[in-house]
Scaffold this motif. Structure first.
Motif, PDB file in Angstrom:
ATOM      1  N   GLN A   1       1.061 -66.460  -3.038  1.00  0.00           N
ATOM      2  CA  GLN A   1       0.998 -67.594  -2.123  1.00  0.00           C
ATOM      3  C   GLN A   1       1.281 -67.161  -0.685  1.00  0.00           C
ATOM      4  OE1 GLN A   1       3.892 -69.961  -4.194  1.00  0.00           O
ATOM      5  NE2 GLN A   1       2.337 -71.256  -5.160  1.00  0.00           N
ATOM      6  N   ALA A   2       2.226 -66.260  -0.512  1.00  0.00           N
ATOM      7  CA  ALA A   2       2.508 -65.751   0.837  1.00  0.00           C
ATOM      8  C   ALA A   2       1.292 -65.028   1.391  1.00  0.00           C
ATOM      9  CB  ALA A   2       3.711 -64.809   0.799  1.00  0.00           C
ATOM     10  N   SER A   3       0.597 -64.273   0.551  1.00  0.00           N
ATOM     11  CA  SER A   3      -0.611 -63.574   0.991  1.00  0.00           C
ATOM     12  C   SER A   3      -1.688 -64.569   1.402  1.00  0.00           C
ATOM     13  CB  SER A   3      -1.137 -62.667  -0.120  1.00  0.00           C
ATOM     14  OG  SER A   3      -0.221 -61.626  -0.403  1.00  0.00           O
ATOM     15  N   ALA A   4      -1.794 -65.678   0.663  1.00  0.00           N
ATOM     16  CA  ALA A   4      -2.785 -66.700   1.001  1.00  0.00           C
ATOM     17  C   ALA A   4      -2.498 -67.300   2.375  1.00  0.00           C
ATOM     18  CB  ALA A   4      -2.800 -67.788  -0.070  1.00  0.00           C
ATOM     19  N   VAL A   5      -1.227 -67.537   2.671  1.00  0.00           N
ATOM     20  CA  VAL A   5      -0.862 -68.064   3.992  1.00  0.00           C
ATOM     21  C   VAL A   5      -1.284 -67.087   5.080  1.00  0.00           C
ATOM     22  CG1 VAL A   5       1.069 -68.692   5.493  1.00  0.00           C
ATOM     23  CG2 VAL A   5       1.065 -69.408   3.099  1.00  0.00           C
ATOM     24  N   LEU A   6      -0.978 -65.809   4.865  1.00  0.00           N
ATOM     25  CA  LEU A   6      -1.285 -64.796   5.875  1.00  0.00           C
ATOM     26  C   LEU A   6      -2.783 -64.594   6.050  1.00  0.00           C
ATOM     27  CD1 LEU A   6       1.462 -62.237   4.821  1.00  0.00           C
ATOM     28  CD2 LEU A   6       1.478 -63.692   6.854  1.00  0.00           C
ATOM     29  N   GLU A   7      -3.550 -64.837   4.999  1.00  0.00           N
ATOM     30  CA  GLU A   7      -4.997 -64.687   5.085  1.00  0.00           C
ATOM     31  C   GLU A   7      -5.659 -65.876   5.775  1.00  0.00           C
ATOM     32  OE1 GLU A   7      -6.250 -64.187   1.089  1.00  0.00           O
ATOM     33  OE2 GLU A   7      -5.400 -62.164   0.868  1.00  0.00           O
ATOM     34  N   ARG A   8      -5.130 -67.075   5.554  1.00  0.00           N
ATOM     35  CA  ARG A   8      -5.781 -68.280   6.066  1.00  0.00           C
ATOM     36  C   ARG A   8      -5.354 -68.643   7.483  1.00  0.00           C
ATOM     37  NH1 ARG A   8      -4.971 -72.124   0.675  1.00  0.00           N
ATOM     38  NH2 ARG A   8      -5.726 -70.571  -0.833  1.00  0.00           N
ATOM     39  N   LEU A   9      -4.143 -68.276   7.867  1.00  0.00           N
ATOM     40  CA  LEU A   9      -3.635 -68.712   9.171  1.00  0.00           C
ATOM     41  C   LEU A   9      -4.488 -68.221  10.337  1.00  0.00           C
ATOM     42  CD1 LEU A   9      -1.389 -70.478  10.254  1.00  0.00           C
ATOM     43  CD2 LEU A   9       0.007 -68.431  10.558  1.00  0.00           C
ATOM     44  N   PRO A  10      -4.938 -66.964  10.349  1.00  0.00           N
ATOM     45  CA  PRO A  10      -5.811 -66.548  11.462  1.00  0.00           C
ATOM     46  C   PRO A  10      -7.071 -67.405  11.570  1.00  0.00           C
ATOM     47  CG  PRO A  10      -4.971 -64.618  10.306  1.00  0.00           C
ATOM     48  CD  PRO A  10      -4.591 -65.815   9.479  1.00  0.00           C
ATOM     49  N   ASP A  11      -7.608 -67.860  10.431  1.00  0.00           N
ATOM     50  CA  ASP A  11      -8.790 -68.723  10.471  1.00  0.00           C
ATOM     51  C   ASP A  11      -8.492 -70.035  11.184  1.00  0.00           C
ATOM     52  OD1 ASP A  11     -10.215 -66.821   9.080  1.00  0.00           O
ATOM     53  OD2 ASP A  11      -9.912 -67.750   7.130  1.00  0.00           O
ATOM     54  N   THR A  12      -7.288 -70.564  10.991  1.00  0.00           N
ATOM     55  CA  THR A  12      -6.934 -71.826  11.653  1.00  0.00           C
ATOM     56  C   THR A  12      -6.854 -71.635  13.162  1.00  0.00           C
ATOM     57  OG1 THR A  12      -4.509 -71.552  11.599  1.00  0.00           O
ATOM     58  CG2 THR A  12      -5.575 -72.407   9.609  1.00  0.00           C
ATOM     59  N   LEU A  13      -6.363 -70.471  13.599  1.00  0.00           N
ATOM     60  CA  LEU A  13      -6.262 -70.197  15.028  1.00  0.00           C
ATOM     61  C   LEU A  13      -7.638 -70.029  15.656  1.00  0.00           C
ATOM     62  CD1 LEU A  13      -3.299 -67.698  14.770  1.00  0.00           C
ATOM     63  CD2 LEU A  13      -3.202 -69.938  15.865  1.00  0.00           C
ATOM     64  N   THR A  14      -8.581 -69.500  14.877  1.00  0.00           N
ATOM     65  CA  THR A  14      -9.938 -69.340  15.376  1.00  0.00           C
ATOM     66  C   THR A  14     -10.660 -70.680  15.473  1.00  0.00           C
ATOM     67  OG1 THR A  14     -10.093 -67.120  14.429  1.00  0.00           O
ATOM     68  CG2 THR A  14     -12.165 -68.226  14.953  1.00  0.00           C
ATOM     69  N   ALA A  15     -10.458 -71.533  14.455  1.00  0.00           N
ATOM     70  CA  ALA A  15     -11.166 -72.810  14.402  1.00  0.00           C
ATOM     71  C   ALA A  15     -10.521 -73.887  15.265  1.00  0.00           C
ATOM     72  CB  ALA A  15     -11.245 -73.299  12.955  1.00  0.00           C
ATOM     73  N   ALA A  16      -9.228 -73.800  15.504  1.00  0.00           N
ATOM     74  CA  ALA A  16      -8.496 -74.873  16.168  1.00  0.00           C
ATOM     75  C   ALA A  16      -8.934 -75.185  17.581  1.00  0.00           C
ATOM     76  CB  ALA A  16      -7.000 -74.572  16.149  1.00  0.00           C
TER      77      ALA A  16
END
Length: 234
Positions: A188-203
């Motif tokens: 789950q921690a790995s999933a957070v680290l993988e998805r968070l950069p995508d949120t910064l790109t899309a935001a």
């Protein structure tokens, strides 16, 4: 060196999320609310023996005899100790901090990633600092970028779209807070680290939309109007 008594009231830090040991500080008094009761209303006041002003059993208030809640608190602390959640929070929190700090150079909108244990914050700022503003800075440490609460809110919405629950904090609500459960798994921690950069790109697109005054939410933001859901990440 001046000695004093450090008092802490860590509302989000209760029950091992980020303990004083993580920063090498031993407080004189600690107030642990919320999580220590396992969802029941309970707070713990802990203090060193040398500053204790009352003897055991001294009257401290009308609600001191709530036995079911106290039993829940004892069970919570026993679970924290038995499953070594303090050590777990320090280990996995250090890993998440290290990896998140590694992406700072990729996003001009991140001023700083900070935290301790499983309490992490990303401070977001405007990324459109002009060369002229930078050239007039009074010193090498001056940062002309301003807090970006709209961008932080957009990141929060993008997190929800990707199955992540994040909070907002800071003086201008420009800090994205990560408060994962103490029982978070490595996967789950790995999933957070993988998805968070995508949120910064899309935001930034969502941030610009909101800044321009368009109240119409995007269709893939089912929870955009409920930022308080982020507080459930305990």
């Amino acid at each position: 060196m001046t000695e004093g008594t450090l008092r802490r009231r860590p509302a989000c830090e209760s029950a091992a999320r980020t303990c004083p040991e993580h920063s090498g500080v031993t407080p004189g008094v600690m107030i642990l609310p919320e999580a220590v009761g396992g969802s029941l209303p309970l707070a713990v006041v802990a203090y060193r023996d040398d500053i204790a002003g009352r003897q055991p059993g001294t009257h401290t208030g009308p609600f001191r005899g709530n036995q079911p809640t106290m039993a829940a608190g004892m069970a919570t602390l026993a679970h924290v100790r038995g499953h070594r959640l303090v050590e777990r929070a320090a280990t996995i929190g250090s890993r998440m901090l290290s990896q998140l700090r590694g992406i700072v150079d990729e996003f001009l909108s991140i001023r700083e990633v900070c935290g301790g244990g499983l309490m992490i914050g990303l401070e977001l700022v405007t990324s459109a600092a002009s060369d002229a503003a930078a050239s007039t800075s009074p010193g090498p440490t001056h940062d002309p970028r301003q807090a970006a609460p709209e961008l932080a809110a957009a990141v929060q919405r993008e997190c929800l779209c990707r199955g992540l629950i994040a909070g907002l904090g800071g003086r201008r609500m420009s800090v994205v807070r990560l408060l994962p459960p103490l029982t978070i798994s490595d996967e789950q921690a790995s999933a957070v680290l993988e998805r968070l950069p995508d949120t910064l790109t899309a935001a930034p697109r969502g941030s610009t939309r909101q800044h321009l005054g368009d109240p119409t939410p995007q269709a893939h933001h089912p929870l955009h109007s409920h930022p308080d859901h982020a507080e459930q990440a305990r």
